[in-house]
Design a protein around this motif. Structure first.
Motif, PDB file in Angstrom:
ATOM      1  N   ASP A   1       0.696  -1.317  -0.062  1.00 13.16           N
ATOM      2  CA  ASP A   1       0.336   0.039   0.033  1.00 13.16           C
ATOM      3  C   ASP A   1       0.995   1.369   0.097  1.00 13.16           C
ATOM      4  OD1 ASP A   1       0.751   0.297   2.737  1.00 13.16           O
ATOM      5  OD2 ASP A   1      -0.698  -0.758   3.614  1.00 13.16           O
TER       6      ASP A   1
ATOM      7  N   VAL B   1       3.494  -4.155   3.039  1.00  7.78           N
ATOM      8  CA  VAL B   1       2.704  -5.651   2.038  1.00  7.78           C
ATOM      9  C   VAL B   1       1.406  -5.608   2.518  1.00  7.78           C
ATOM     10  CG1 VAL B   1       2.988  -7.739   1.453  1.00  7.78           C
ATOM     11  CG2 VAL B   1       4.741  -6.534   1.538  1.00  7.78           C
ATOM     12  N   ASP B   2       0.064  -5.505   1.710  1.00  8.19           N
ATOM     13  CA  ASP B   2      -1.320  -5.579   2.033  1.00  8.19           C
ATOM     14  C   ASP B   2      -1.672  -7.586   1.158  1.00  8.19           C
ATOM     15  OD1 ASP B   2      -3.575  -4.862   3.170  1.00  8.19           O
ATOM     16  OD2 ASP B   2      -3.577  -3.285   1.937  1.00  8.19           O
ATOM     17  N   GLY B   3      -2.301  -7.467   2.002  1.00  9.09           N
ATOM     18  CA  GLY B   3      -3.386  -8.970   1.829  1.00  9.09           C
ATOM     19  C   GLY B   3      -2.375  -9.706   1.904  1.00  9.09           C
ATOM     20  N   THR B   4      -1.477 -10.168   2.802  1.00  6.37           N
ATOM     21  CA  THR B   4      -0.573 -11.898   2.955  1.00  6.37           C
ATOM     22  C   THR B   4      -1.204 -12.196   3.649  1.00  6.37           C
ATOM     23  OG1 THR B   4       1.310  -9.751   3.894  1.00  6.37           O
ATOM     24  CG2 THR B   4       1.760 -12.390   4.110  1.00  6.37           C
ATOM     25  N   GLU B   5      -1.985 -12.144   4.787  1.00  5.13           N
ATOM     26  CA  GLU B   5      -2.914 -13.213   5.061  1.00  5.13           C
ATOM     27  C   GLU B   5      -4.011 -13.069   4.825  1.00  5.13           C
ATOM     28  OE1 GLU B   5      -1.809 -15.052   7.930  1.00  5.13           O
ATOM     29  OE2 GLU B   5       0.310 -13.500   8.157  1.00  5.13           O
TER      30      GLU B   5
ATOM     31  N   GLN C   1     -14.425   1.144   2.189  1.00  2.96           N
ATOM     32  CA  GLN C   1     -13.909   2.441   2.473  1.00  2.96           C
ATOM     33  C   GLN C   1     -12.438   3.270   2.006  1.00  2.96           C
ATOM     34  OE1 GLN C   1     -13.083   0.888   6.176  1.00  2.96           O
ATOM     35  NE2 GLN C   1     -14.497   2.239   6.710  1.00  2.96           N
TER      36      GLN C   1
ATOM     37  N   TYR D   1      -9.942   5.200   2.428  1.00  4.71           N
ATOM     38  CA  TYR D   1      -8.580   6.097   2.915  1.00  4.71           C
ATOM     39  C   TYR D   1      -7.884   7.171   2.613  1.00  4.71           C
ATOM     40  CZ  TYR D   1     -10.094   3.034   7.213  1.00  4.71           C
ATOM     41  OH  TYR D   1     -10.970   1.791   7.646  1.00  4.71           O
TER      42      TYR D   1
ATOM     43  N   ARG E   1       3.926  -5.914  12.018  1.00  7.91           N
ATOM     44  CA  ARG E   1       5.314  -6.796  10.497  1.00  7.91           C
ATOM     45  C   ARG E   1       6.390  -5.537  10.963  1.00  7.91           C
ATOM     46  NH1 ARG E   1       1.244 -10.988   8.788  1.00  7.91           N
ATOM     47  NH2 ARG E   1       2.615 -11.658   7.207  1.00  7.91           N
TER      48      ARG E   1
ATOM     49  N   HIS F   1      -2.387  -2.965  14.155  1.00 10.96           N
ATOM     50  CA  HIS F   1      -3.480  -2.931  12.907  1.00 10.96           C
ATOM     51  C   HIS F   1      -3.873  -4.349  13.096  1.00 10.96           C
ATOM     52  CE1 HIS F   1      -6.192  -2.511   9.723  1.00 10.96           C
ATOM     53  NE2 HIS F   1      -5.037  -2.889   9.024  1.00 10.96           N
TER      54      HIS F   1
ATOM     55  N   ASN G   1      -7.779  -6.586  14.286  1.00 12.13           N
ATOM     56  CA  ASN G   1      -7.845  -7.097  12.562  1.00 12.13           C
ATOM     57  C   ASN G   1      -8.085  -8.645  13.049  1.00 12.13           C
ATOM     58  OD1 ASN G   1      -9.070  -5.228  11.171  1.00 12.13           O
ATOM     59  ND2 ASN G   1      -7.226  -4.725  10.986  1.00 12.13           N
TER      60      ASN G   1
ATOM     61  N   ARG H   1      -9.593  -9.437   0.932  1.00 11.88           N
ATOM     62  CA  ARG H   1      -9.308  -8.173   0.983  1.00 11.88           C
ATOM     63  C   ARG H   1      -8.645  -7.810  -0.703  1.00 11.88           C
ATOM     64  NH1 ARG H   1      -5.405  -6.836   4.624  1.00 11.88           N
ATOM     65  NH2 ARG H   1      -5.098  -9.238   5.330  1.00 11.88           N
TER      66      ARG H   1
ATOM     67  N   PHE I   1     -10.369   0.384   0.678  1.00 10.50           N
ATOM     68  CA  PHE I   1     -10.411  -1.438   1.317  1.00 10.50           C
ATOM     69  C   PHE I   1     -11.168  -1.475   0.904  1.00 10.50           C
ATOM     70  CE2 PHE I   1     -13.047  -3.402   4.625  1.00 10.50           C
ATOM     71  CZ  PHE I   1     -11.910  -4.305   5.119  1.00 10.50           C
TER      72      PHE I   1
ATOM     73  N   LEU J   1     -13.754  -3.901  11.949  1.00 12.63           N
ATOM     74  CA  LEU J   1     -13.737  -1.494  12.253  1.00 12.63           C
ATOM     75  C   LEU J   1     -14.252  -1.159  13.439  1.00 12.63           C
ATOM     76  CD1 LEU J   1     -16.217  -1.263   8.766  1.00 12.63           C
ATOM     77  CD2 LEU J   1     -13.925  -0.943   9.266  1.00 12.63           C
TER      78      LEU J   1
ATOM     79  N   MET K   1     -11.215  -1.416  14.988  1.00 16.66           N
ATOM     80  CA  MET K   1     -10.400  -0.245  14.702  1.00 16.66           C
ATOM     81  C   MET K   1     -10.612   1.399  15.011  1.00 16.66           C
ATOM     82  SD  MET K   1      -9.410  -1.565  10.874  1.00 16.66           S
ATOM     83  CE  MET K   1      -8.499  -0.466  10.466  1.00 16.66           C
TER      84      MET K   1
END
Ligand code: HEM
Length: 313
Positions: free
Chosen positions: A140, A145-149, A178, A180, A201, A219, A223, A237, A254, A268, A271
């Motif tokens: 992102d 890195v966004d989406g690993t899990e 959403q 952002y 991470r 974060h 989550n 995601r 998102f 949410l 968060m």
């Protein structure tokens, strides 16, 4: 599952278009027609480049559902409601339709949207359009890195697709979006170590911190949630960076799919309010949610054979 879902679970792509739109009074017929032609548009545009990975998904908001269709409604379909924490708010901005169009290359997304929107004419008003792009190795604009899990394979089906709990809507899904915007100047002003603490991470390697070393407002802590029996609750995601390279804004769109939207809504609340309250997500100090909406994603089969029109139509 014998029902064909929409391509909700698809390989990550390099490009995506996210559009939300409202249906104008009297536009219901054209929208119903568009919905039932969705598979035809997908085949026609997708066939122009078979390895192009075109994966278009359409979602329908709660009020729009009642304007379009009669008969049973999806069990958990409701409007997204604002979540107000002490420091941060997730606004609810509504929307009748969501278009989430992914492909390897942007031209396929673009051509698909043109085909869909041509015949729609003035039946709808677009309220937001965002063009997402892949940024290096699935990062992102915060640089992580966004989406690993994300769950994958059969497990992902279970987390994301409606099963026999709602028989008329098997193979469907719920999606929350959403938009952002990031304050990258403030984010870049803190150290990489502080950024890593906010996510939970490592930035370069993407390696997760041991649970014991994670901050309560990280974060990934807020989550990671379980049901009452301790089983993990997950969503899928497909966030995408977007923005204006020269001047900003710089953002993350998102998007989270789930078989039950209550899972995403709980994330949410964690968060924005914190779990326990007061531990709101550190990334919200640098990222502001400007939109928020919830949609039902019918199966591809239901799109081809939609329910009868609503009586008022
Ligand atoms: C994890 C970024 C919003 C749910 C992550 C990770 C990053 C990230 C970098 C770690 C790698 C990964 O597993 O993907 C962001 C950014 C956001 C955002 C930049 C918006 C500014 C959200 C929202 C939700 C969410 C709104 C839920 C409603 C999750 C979940 C995980 C995650 C479930 C995996 C947690 C785990 O199992 O470790 N996010 N995220 N994210 N995020 Fe987000």
């Amino acid at each position: 599952m014998n029902v064909q879902p929409q391509p909700v679970l698809t390989q990550l792509t390099r490009s995506a278009i996210f559009v939300t739109a409202d249906i104008n009074p009297g536009g219901e017929d054209k929208v119903r027609e568009m919905v039932s032609n969705w598979g035809g548009y997908t085949r026609a545009v997708g066939f122009r480049r078979l390895d192009g990975g075109l994966a278009p998904v359409v979602g329908i908001g709660s009020h729009a559902w009642d304007r379009l269709f009669s008969g049973p409604r999806p069990m958990n379909l409701h409007p997204f409601t604002e979540i107000r924490g002490e420091k941060h708010t997730a606004p609810a901005t509504g929307g009748d339709l969501l278009f989430h169009v992914r492909a390897v290359d942007f031209d396929l997304c673009f051509a698909f949207m043109q085909e869909v929107f041509g015949p729609l004419g003035d039946a709808v008003t677009v309220t937001d359009e965002v063009h997402g792009f892949r940024y290096f190795d699935e990062r992102d604009l915060l640089g992580f890195v966004d989406g690993t899990e994300n769950p994958s394979g059969e497990a992902a089906d279970e987390y994301v697709l409606i099963g026999e709990q709602d028989p008329a809507f098997v193979g469907g899904s719920y999606v929350i979006v959403q938009k952002y915007l990031h304050d990258l100047r403030a984010w870049d002003a803190i150290t990489v170590e502080e950024q890593e603490r906010a996510i939970g991470r490592r930035k370069l390697s993407d390696i997760e911190f041991p649970d014991a070393d994670k901050a309560a407002d990280a974060h990934t802590v807020l989550n990671s949630i379980n049901d009452e029996n301790g089983n993990p609750l997950k969503i899928v995601r497909d966030n995408m960076p977007f923005g204006q390279a020269s001047t900003g804004p710089y953002g993350t769109y998102f998007i989270g799919y789930a078989a039950d939207p209550a899972v995403t809504e709980r994330m949410l609340r964690n968060m924005f309010i914190g779990d326990p309250p007061g531990t709101s997500d550190r990334i919200l100090d640098f990222s502001t949610a400007h939109t928020g909406a919830l949609f039902f994603v019918p199966s591809a089969d239901l799109l081809e054979n939609p329910p009868s029109p609503a009586p008022s139509a």
